[in-house]
Enzyme design. Structure first.
Site, short mmCIF file in Angstrom:
data_model
loop_
_atom_site.label_atom_id
_atom_site.label_comp_id
_atom_site.label_asym_id
_atom_site.label_seq_id
_atom_site.Cartn_x
_atom_site.Cartn_y
_atom_site.Cartn_z
N GLU A 107 77.82 77.69 22.27
CA GLU A 107 78.30 77.16 23.56
C GLU A 107 79.51 76.27 23.36
OE1 GLU A 107 74.94 74.79 24.64
OE2 GLU A 107 73.68 76.47 25.18
N PRO A 108 80.61 76.80 22.83
CA PRO A 108 81.76 75.93 22.59
C PRO A 108 82.45 75.54 23.88
CG PRO A 108 82.37 78.22 22.21
CD PRO A 108 80.89 78.22 22.50
N GLY A 109 82.83 74.29 24.00
CA GLY A 109 83.61 73.83 25.13
C GLY A 109 84.91 73.26 24.63
N ARG A 110 84.82 72.09 24.02
CA ARG A 110 86.00 71.38 23.55
C ARG A 110 86.91 72.25 22.68
NH1 ARG A 110 86.36 65.99 22.77
NH2 ARG A 110 84.09 65.77 22.79
N TYR A 139 87.37 67.43 28.71
CA TYR A 139 86.81 66.15 29.14
C TYR A 139 87.90 65.17 29.57
CZ TYR A 139 82.91 68.28 26.65
OH TYR A 139 81.96 69.16 26.21
N GLY A 176 80.00 71.49 19.91
CA GLY A 176 80.24 70.42 18.95
C GLY A 176 81.41 70.66 18.02
N CYS A 216 95.38 49.40 40.00
CA CYS A 216 95.48 47.94 39.94
C CYS A 216 94.43 47.32 39.03
CB CYS A 216 95.38 47.37 41.35
SG CYS A 216 96.69 47.95 42.41
N ASP A 217 93.66 48.15 38.33
CA ASP A 217 92.63 47.61 37.44
C ASP A 217 93.24 47.29 36.07
OD1 ASP A 217 90.48 47.06 35.85
OD2 ASP A 217 89.25 48.71 36.58
N SER A 252 78.92 66.43 20.48
CA SER A 252 80.28 66.94 20.57
C SER A 252 81.18 66.32 19.52
CB SER A 252 80.82 66.65 21.97
OG SER A 252 81.79 67.59 22.32
C1 LIG Z 1 78.81 69.79 26.86
C2 LIG Z 1 77.99 70.90 26.39
C3 LIG Z 1 78.54 71.93 25.61
C4 LIG Z 1 79.96 71.89 25.10
O1 LIG Z 1 80.02 71.08 23.98
P1 LIG Z 1 81.37 70.90 23.12
O2 LIG Z 1 81.03 69.85 22.15
O3 LIG Z 1 82.43 70.55 24.08
O4 LIG Z 1 81.63 72.21 22.45
C5 LIG Z 1 77.73 72.98 25.26
N1 LIG Z 1 76.44 73.05 25.65
C6 LIG Z 1 75.87 72.09 26.39
C7 LIG Z 1 74.46 72.24 26.80
C8 LIG Z 1 76.62 70.98 26.78
O5 LIG Z 1 76.04 70.03 27.50
#
Ligand SMILES: *Cc1c(COP(=O)(O)O)cnc(C)c1O
Length: 409
Positions: free
Chosen positions: A277-280, A375, A242, A346-347, A204
């Protein structure tokens, strides 16, 4: 303001723009932030569906002909999921909880792939029962698990390409060695488990596109070898996620980041369907965190401000995701003093930032963290019984000025 966080009213390409710009608000403006806190309390995570759309379109333009499967993991919120599906996007699920969530939202399972390389049989069965068809495996044991489901399931075999440069190297924990790929494909064939193609995730927040390019080229060779041996259809390549965003440091624009990836993909045979598979990238810039000062103290000459959100909450990404969110105080600019922002627990490790130049704050003042969609809330806990931030989604439809959805798992 960083590239990813500008509102996109004027340039939006979705059919909804016909509804008129009047229906959209900018929930990251000072006025709207204050209104949302007055209405929904603090701490908040404000998710702007318009910015989700903008990020989706930016990545679509940077990777034309690549089907984008939004990975739920960084922010599994219904407003984000629905926004992606309404745009014609696809989904990447990894757990039974995520499968159940999209099922509750009434989303066509054919739009989803299941990409966790390690699953219990019950996870496979429940995903199949919901209609998910494509799964990921990266080792012989896992392929074996699909022997019983060879007539219902298809596999993507995940290959590992180590990425020590990525902030989170996802190819250490998962993926088979490229040298072992063909024997894994032979095993699948022997067991009657159809293989659709290959997948990888270089890690990522990638620093540069070099690993993606290297992985695409290596996968092209492996796909050609597997087809020569007639080991399966091998008509799909999943290039993972990523894609980087701006935090404190600027990332390259997504057009620039993807240019070498586009070139590598252009060299693939036309029949190969490419997915990602974009997330971030989709959700990171689309949310801000808003926390309130609970109290303050002057310690060794510096002001310490104690917020109602911190490292055990939305700022958990500073630990787990190694991110640093740009933070600012939502008060009129005046003299700035070196200050410390601390979380509520409190940590003693629960400190968000030190040596930050901030105006003098008082209880009730608001602190805004940018690029906090990915995240952050997803990995927050309720340690010390400080509740997680309330997620408010805005702009899910024109006129949506703030909605809180219960997210039960
Ligand atoms: C976490 C994850 C993603 C998302 O990745 P990013 O870097 O957030 O785009 C895609 N595929 C798989 C299998 C993951 O575990």
């Amino acid at each position: 303001m960083p590239d990813g966080t500008r509102p996109s009213r004027a340039r939006r390409a979705s059919p909804r723009s016909a509804a008129g710009a009047a229906g959209w608000i900018d929930p990251f403006s000072r006025r709207e932030i204050k209104r949302l806190v007055a209405e929904f309390g603090s701490p908040l995570l404000i998710v702007d569906c318009e910015r989700v759309r903008r990020q989706y379109h930016l990545l679509r333009r940077a990777l034309p002909r690549v089907d984008l499967h939004y990975a739920l993991k960084p922010m599994p919120h219904p407003a984000v999921i629905n926004t992606i599906v309404e745009l014609g996007g696809w989904l990447d699920l990894a757990t039974t909880g995520e499968v159940e969530l999209v099922a509750r939202l009434g989303i066509d399972p054919a739009r989803c792939i299941h990409t966790h390389p390690i699953k219990r049989d019950v996870d496979i069965r429940s995903a199949l029962a919901r209609g998910v068809r494509v799964f990921v495996a990266d080792n012989p044991d896992e392929v074996q698990k699909f022997q019983a489901y060879g007539d219902q399931a298809e596999l993507l075999l995940r290959v590992s390409f180590r990425s020590p440069g990525a902030v989170c190297d996802l190819s250490r924990k998962f993926g088979c060695d490229p040298e072992d790929l063909l024997s894994l494909a032979r095993l699948a064939k022997r067991l009657g488990v159809p293989v659709r193609g290959l997948s990888f995730h270089v890690g990522s927040q990638a620093k540069d596109p070099g690993k993606h390019v290297e992985a695409i080229e290596a996968c092209a060779t492996l796909i050609a070898e597997a087809r020569r041996e007639k080991l399966g259809v091998f008509d799909t390549l999943d290039i993972g996620g990523g894609f980087p965003i701006d935090y404190g440091e600027r990332a390259p624009t997504i057009q620039r980041f993807c240019a070498p990836i586009r070139a590598a993909l252009a060299a693939l045979p036309r029949r190969i369907r490419v997915i990602a598979e974009p997330g971030r990238f989709i959700v990171g810039p689309a949310a801000i965190g808003v926390a309130s000062v609970m109290g303050r103290a002057k310690r060794e000459g510096h002001w310490w401000y104690y917020l109602d959100d911190g490292l055990y909450g939305s700022y958990s990404g500073q630990l787990f995701d190694h991110a640093r969110y740009p933070v600012e105080a939502l008060v009129a600019d005046e003299e700035r003093l070196p200050s410390v922002l601390a979380g509520p627990t409190c940590d003693s490790i629960d400190v968000i930032a030190e040596n930050l130049m901030l105006p003098q704050l008082q209880a009730g003042d608001l602190i805004v963290g940018r690029a906090m969609g990915a995240y952050t809330w997803a990995s927050a806990s309720e340690f010390n019984f400080f509740p997680k931030a309330t997620v408010v989604s805005v702009n899910s439809v024109p006129g949506d000025t703030g909605t809180v959805m219960a997210i039960e798992r």
